[in-house]
Design an enzyme around this catalytic site. Sequence first.
Site, PDB file in Angstrom:
ATOM      1  N   GLY A  30       1.033  -1.270   0.012  1.00  0.00           N
ATOM      2  CA  GLY A  30       0.171  -0.217   0.007  1.00  0.00           C
ATOM      3  C   GLY A  30       1.033   1.006   0.368  1.00  0.00           C
ATOM      4  CG  HIS A  31       5.495   1.177  -0.283  1.00  0.00           C
ATOM      5  ND1 HIS A  31       5.346   0.040  -0.421  1.00  0.00           N
ATOM      6  CD2 HIS A  31       6.363   1.278  -1.810  1.00  0.00           C
ATOM      7  CE1 HIS A  31       5.767  -0.386  -2.188  1.00  0.00           C
ATOM      8  NE2 HIS A  31       6.266   1.032  -2.187  1.00  0.00           N
ATOM      9  CG  HIS A  32       3.750   2.152  -4.946  1.00  0.00           C
ATOM     10  ND1 HIS A  32       4.494   0.447  -4.896  1.00  0.00           N
ATOM     11  CD2 HIS A  32       5.260   2.970  -5.362  1.00  0.00           C
ATOM     12  CE1 HIS A  32       5.836   0.843  -5.396  1.00  0.00           C
ATOM     13  NE2 HIS A  32       5.824   2.102  -4.773  1.00  0.00           N
ATOM     14  CB  ALA A  33      -2.648   3.207  -2.616  1.00  0.00           C
ATOM     15  CG  MET A  39      -1.495   5.905  -7.103  1.00  0.00           C
ATOM     16  SD  MET A  39      -0.148   7.288  -5.827  1.00  0.00           S
ATOM     17  CE  MET A  39       0.668   8.838  -7.708  1.00  0.00           C
TER      18      MET A  39
END
Length: 64
Positions: A30-33, A39
Amino acid sequence: RMAVGCLVELAFKVAAGEIKNGFAVIRPPGHHAEESTAMGFCFFNSVAISAKLLQQKLSVGKIL
């Protein structure tokens, strides 16, 4: 969805005192979203979702 569900379940168990602490090794992390935008390979920001649910369901005020 399974990754988010696993983290939410873990967070609720820690917040409720059922377990002392936890560490979720999940993908996608979840670190891109963003909060409302997918994302990269992350469709959900699992940390943001878990934090929001803890605030809404258990009235948790502080989340690290």
